[in-house]
Design a protein around this motif. Structure first.
Motif, PDB file in Angstrom:
ATOM      1  N   THR A  17       0.789  -1.258  -0.026  1.00  0.00           N
ATOM      2  CA  THR A  17       0.081  -0.114  -0.132  1.00  0.00           C
ATOM      3  C   THR A  17       0.848   1.285   0.008  1.00  0.00           C
ATOM      4  O   THR A  17       1.944   1.200   0.530  1.00  0.00           O
ATOM      5  CB  THR A  17      -1.000   0.109   1.293  1.00  0.00           C
ATOM      6  N   PRO A  18       0.472   2.309  -0.628  1.00  0.00           N
ATOM      7  CA  PRO A  18       1.190   3.512  -0.927  1.00  0.00           C
ATOM      8  C   PRO A  18       1.465   4.161   0.831  1.00  0.00           C
ATOM      9  O   PRO A  18       2.154   5.164   0.681  1.00  0.00           O
ATOM     10  CB  PRO A  18       0.557   4.389  -1.838  1.00  0.00           C
ATOM     11  N   THR A  19       0.671   3.853   1.513  1.00  0.00           N
ATOM     12  CA  THR A  19       0.602   4.416   2.968  1.00  0.00           C
ATOM     13  C   THR A  19       1.211   3.774   4.064  1.00  0.00           C
ATOM     14  O   THR A  19       1.049   4.023   5.203  1.00  0.00           O
ATOM     15  CB  THR A  19      -0.990   5.068   3.301  1.00  0.00           C
ATOM     16  N   ALA A  71      -0.802  -9.103  -0.302  1.00  0.00           N
ATOM     17  CA  ALA A  71      -0.669  -8.310  -1.369  1.00  0.00           C
ATOM     18  C   ALA A  71      -1.272  -9.221  -2.402  1.00  0.00           C
ATOM     19  O   ALA A  71      -0.673 -10.196  -2.841  1.00  0.00           O
ATOM     20  CB  ALA A  71       0.496  -7.597  -1.826  1.00  0.00           C
ATOM     21  N   ASP A  72      -2.270  -8.737  -3.415  1.00  0.00           N
ATOM     22  CA  ASP A  72      -2.585  -9.623  -4.814  1.00  0.00           C
ATOM     23  C   ASP A  72      -1.196  -9.400  -5.794  1.00  0.00           C
ATOM     24  O   ASP A  72      -1.276 -10.271  -6.568  1.00  0.00           O
ATOM     25  CB  ASP A  72      -3.934  -8.934  -5.222  1.00  0.00           C
ATOM     26  N   ARG A  73      -0.321  -8.645  -5.392  1.00  0.00           N
ATOM     27  CA  ARG A  73       0.817  -8.681  -6.192  1.00  0.00           C
ATOM     28  C   ARG A  73       2.134  -9.541  -5.563  1.00  0.00           C
ATOM     29  O   ARG A  73       3.143  -9.801  -6.027  1.00  0.00           O
ATOM     30  CB  ARG A  73       1.169  -7.199  -6.310  1.00  0.00           C
ATOM     31  N   HIS A  78       5.080 -17.428  -3.361  1.00  0.00           N
ATOM     32  CA  HIS A  78       4.795 -17.217  -2.105  1.00  0.00           C
ATOM     33  C   HIS A  78       3.290 -17.205  -1.543  1.00  0.00           C
ATOM     34  O   HIS A  78       2.868 -17.554  -0.497  1.00  0.00           O
ATOM     35  CB  HIS A  78       5.245 -15.732  -1.616  1.00  0.00           C
ATOM     36  N   ARG A  79       2.398 -16.841  -2.572  1.00  0.00           N
ATOM     37  CA  ARG A  79       0.921 -16.975  -2.250  1.00  0.00           C
ATOM     38  C   ARG A  79       0.435 -18.319  -2.039  1.00  0.00           C
ATOM     39  O   ARG A  79      -0.147 -18.665  -1.102  1.00  0.00           O
ATOM     40  CB  ARG A  79       0.017 -16.210  -3.217  1.00  0.00           C
ATOM     41  N   ASP A  80       1.190 -18.933  -3.051  1.00  0.00           N
ATOM     42  CA  ASP A  80       0.786 -20.459  -2.907  1.00  0.00           C
ATOM     43  C   ASP A  80       1.172 -21.213  -1.524  1.00  0.00           C
ATOM     44  O   ASP A  80       0.487 -22.161  -0.946  1.00  0.00           O
ATOM     45  CB  ASP A  80       1.224 -21.365  -4.167  1.00  0.00           C
ATOM     46  N   ARG A  81       2.524 -20.662  -1.170  1.00  0.00           N
ATOM     47  CA  ARG A  81       2.999 -21.475  -0.003  1.00  0.00           C
ATOM     48  C   ARG A  81       2.367 -20.870   1.119  1.00  0.00           C
ATOM     49  O   ARG A  81       1.790 -21.937   2.105  1.00  0.00           O
ATOM     50  CB  ARG A  81       4.628 -20.925   0.162  1.00  0.00           C
ATOM     51  N   LEU A  82       1.839 -19.575   1.220  1.00  0.00           N
ATOM     52  CA  LEU A  82       1.108 -19.180   2.449  1.00  0.00           C
ATOM     53  C   LEU A  82      -0.455 -19.924   2.305  1.00  0.00           C
ATOM     54  O   LEU A  82      -0.586 -20.084   3.413  1.00  0.00           O
ATOM     55  CB  LEU A  82       1.057 -17.722   2.264  1.00  0.00           C
ATOM     56  N   ALA A  83      -0.905 -20.101   1.105  1.00  0.00           N
ATOM     57  CA  ALA A  83      -2.226 -20.565   1.171  1.00  0.00           C
ATOM     58  C   ALA A  83      -2.174 -22.031   1.599  1.00  0.00           C
ATOM     59  O   ALA A  83      -3.010 -22.514   2.415  1.00  0.00           O
ATOM     60  CB  ALA A  83      -2.836 -20.590  -0.269  1.00  0.00           C
ATOM     61  N   ALA A  84      -1.314 -22.779   1.393  1.00  0.00           N
ATOM     62  CA  ALA A  84      -0.983 -24.171   1.605  1.00  0.00           C
ATOM     63  C   ALA A  84      -0.771 -24.287   3.193  1.00  0.00           C
ATOM     64  O   ALA A  84      -1.171 -25.126   3.965  1.00  0.00           O
ATOM     65  CB  ALA A  84       0.203 -24.529   0.784  1.00  0.00           C
ATOM     66  N   LEU A  85      -0.074 -23.212   3.932  1.00  0.00           N
ATOM     67  CA  LEU A  85       0.130 -23.405   4.982  1.00  0.00           C
ATOM     68  C   LEU A  85      -1.043 -22.941   6.042  1.00  0.00           C
ATOM     69  O   LEU A  85      -1.187 -23.817   7.149  1.00  0.00           O
ATOM     70  CB  LEU A  85       1.052 -22.378   5.516  1.00  0.00           C
ATOM     71  N   LEU A  86      -2.117 -22.169   5.427  1.00  0.00           N
ATOM     72  CA  LEU A  86      -3.122 -21.892   6.223  1.00  0.00           C
ATOM     73  C   LEU A  86      -4.402 -23.061   6.053  1.00  0.00           C
ATOM     74  O   LEU A  86      -5.411 -22.965   6.664  1.00  0.00           O
ATOM     75  CB  LEU A  86      -3.613 -20.539   5.791  1.00  0.00           C
ATOM     76  N   ALA A  87      -4.220 -23.788   4.706  1.00  0.00           N
ATOM     77  CA  ALA A  87      -5.318 -24.594   4.482  1.00  0.00           C
ATOM     78  C   ALA A  87      -5.769 -25.577   5.731  1.00  0.00           C
ATOM     79  O   ALA A  87      -7.183 -25.952   5.626  1.00  0.00           O
ATOM     80  CB  ALA A  87      -4.760 -25.529   3.249  1.00  0.00           C
ATOM     81  N   PRO A  96      -6.036 -11.782  -0.206  1.00  0.00           N
ATOM     82  CA  PRO A  96      -5.054 -10.993  -1.131  1.00  0.00           C
ATOM     83  C   PRO A  96      -6.125  -9.497  -1.413  1.00  0.00           C
ATOM     84  O   PRO A  96      -7.223  -9.446  -1.623  1.00  0.00           O
ATOM     85  CB  PRO A  96      -5.046 -11.744  -2.416  1.00  0.00           C
ATOM     86  N   VAL A  97      -5.128  -8.534  -1.111  1.00  0.00           N
ATOM     87  CA  VAL A  97      -5.909  -7.221  -1.449  1.00  0.00           C
ATOM     88  C   VAL A  97      -4.997  -6.188  -2.220  1.00  0.00           C
ATOM     89  O   VAL A  97      -3.983  -6.543  -2.490  1.00  0.00           O
ATOM     90  CB  VAL A  97      -5.960  -6.624  -0.070  1.00  0.00           C
ATOM     91  N   GLY A  98      -5.812  -5.249  -2.803  1.00  0.00           N
ATOM     92  CA  GLY A  98      -4.935  -4.488  -3.846  1.00  0.00           C
ATOM     93  C   GLY A  98      -4.275  -3.171  -3.029  1.00  0.00           C
ATOM     94  O   GLY A  98      -3.980  -3.424  -1.825  1.00  0.00           O
TER      95      GLY A  98
END
Length: 268
Positions: A17-19, A71-73, A78-87, A96-98
């Protein structure tokens, strides 16, 4: 109808996020380059997998929802790894957010969990490099229910857990020490409020929460393990009593309240 309290947490895992981080980097691309660098991702996953997530999966009271914002970016690997950990934990939700403003993303995180028939939300915050004790949710829910009965009307109330341990991660030997803080930390601090209350515990600097809300500080048991390392967003200053316990006493408390020993933290 009797009041019902829904317990919801929000954690940031490399939110872009820019802030946020704007005081260090002057463009979103530079922030992204820092957040998603291989070295930083390795450190963040190392701490998350070995300390943070185990403390959440082992909670003695599973009656909570936790939203993990990322981040959706975030690169796909890394997103797949995180999703697997939380599954394995259906009550922990990856979102994931903008690149909207930081606080707006946090608000959306809390609001993304359906409160059902709840009249109040007990909203807690937790960073992706800190852990809570195994009875954290059980104790938080009990305190929330008690404080709700204590206050007439709908008075938003902060619950802080100011006793715990720090781990200073260094190139040589890690340092593990006890602390009892005199102001709320970021780790596990919660806000009890009606479901339509527009703010959450990220709204103000955690150290200043007692300036804005009635605040209950619980130091009955060690509730947090906070890590100090080269990628802390802010300087983790200790404001209170520290280094009062001997290593053997620390080890005993870690085993009892966190299910790990001092050697585990020394090797983190």
């Amino acid at each position: 109808m009797a009041d019902h309290i829904k317990t919801i947490g929000v954690m940031r895992f490399s939110v872009l996020t820019p802030t946020y981080y704007s005081e260090r980097f002057d463009s979103l691309d530079k922030i992204a380059a820092h957040l998603f660098s291989p070295e930083r991702m390795a450190l963040r996953f190392h701490i998350f997998e070995r300390l943070v997530l185990p403390s959440l999966l082992a909670q003695t009271d599973p009656e909570f929802d936790l939203v993990v914002l990322t981040a959706d970016r975030l690169p796909r690997e890394h997103r797949d790894r995180l999703a697997a950990l939380l599954a394995p934990a259906p009550h922990i939700h990856l979102r994931p957010v903008g690149t909207e403003k930081h606080y707006q993303l946090l608000k959306q995180g809390y609001e993304s969990v359906d409160p059902g028939g709840a009249t109040h939300r007990l909203m807690f915050r937790l960073d992706d490099d800190d852990a809570v004790d195994l009875n954290y949710i059980k104790r938080l829910r009990a305190l929330g229910a008690g404080l709700h009965r204590l206050h007439p009307g709908d008075v938003p109330t902060v619950i802080a857990f100011n006793r715990g341990f720090y781990v200073r991660i260094t190139e040589g030997e890690n340092e593990v020490f006890d602390a009892c803080e005199r102001a709320p930390l970021s780790t596990g601090t919660a806000l009890l409020a009606p479901v339509d209350y527009p703010r959450n515990p990220y709204r103000y600097n955690h150290r200043a929460l007692a300036q804005h809300y009635n605040t209950y500080s619980d130091i009955t048991e060690p509730a947090f393990i906070r890590t100090i390392h080269g990628d802390n967003k802010s300087s983790p200053t200790q404001m209170g009593r520290t280094h009062k316990m001997r290593p053997k006493a620390i080890d005993k408390q870690l085993k009892r309240h966190f299910g790990i020993d001092r050697d585990h933290l020394m090797a983190l």
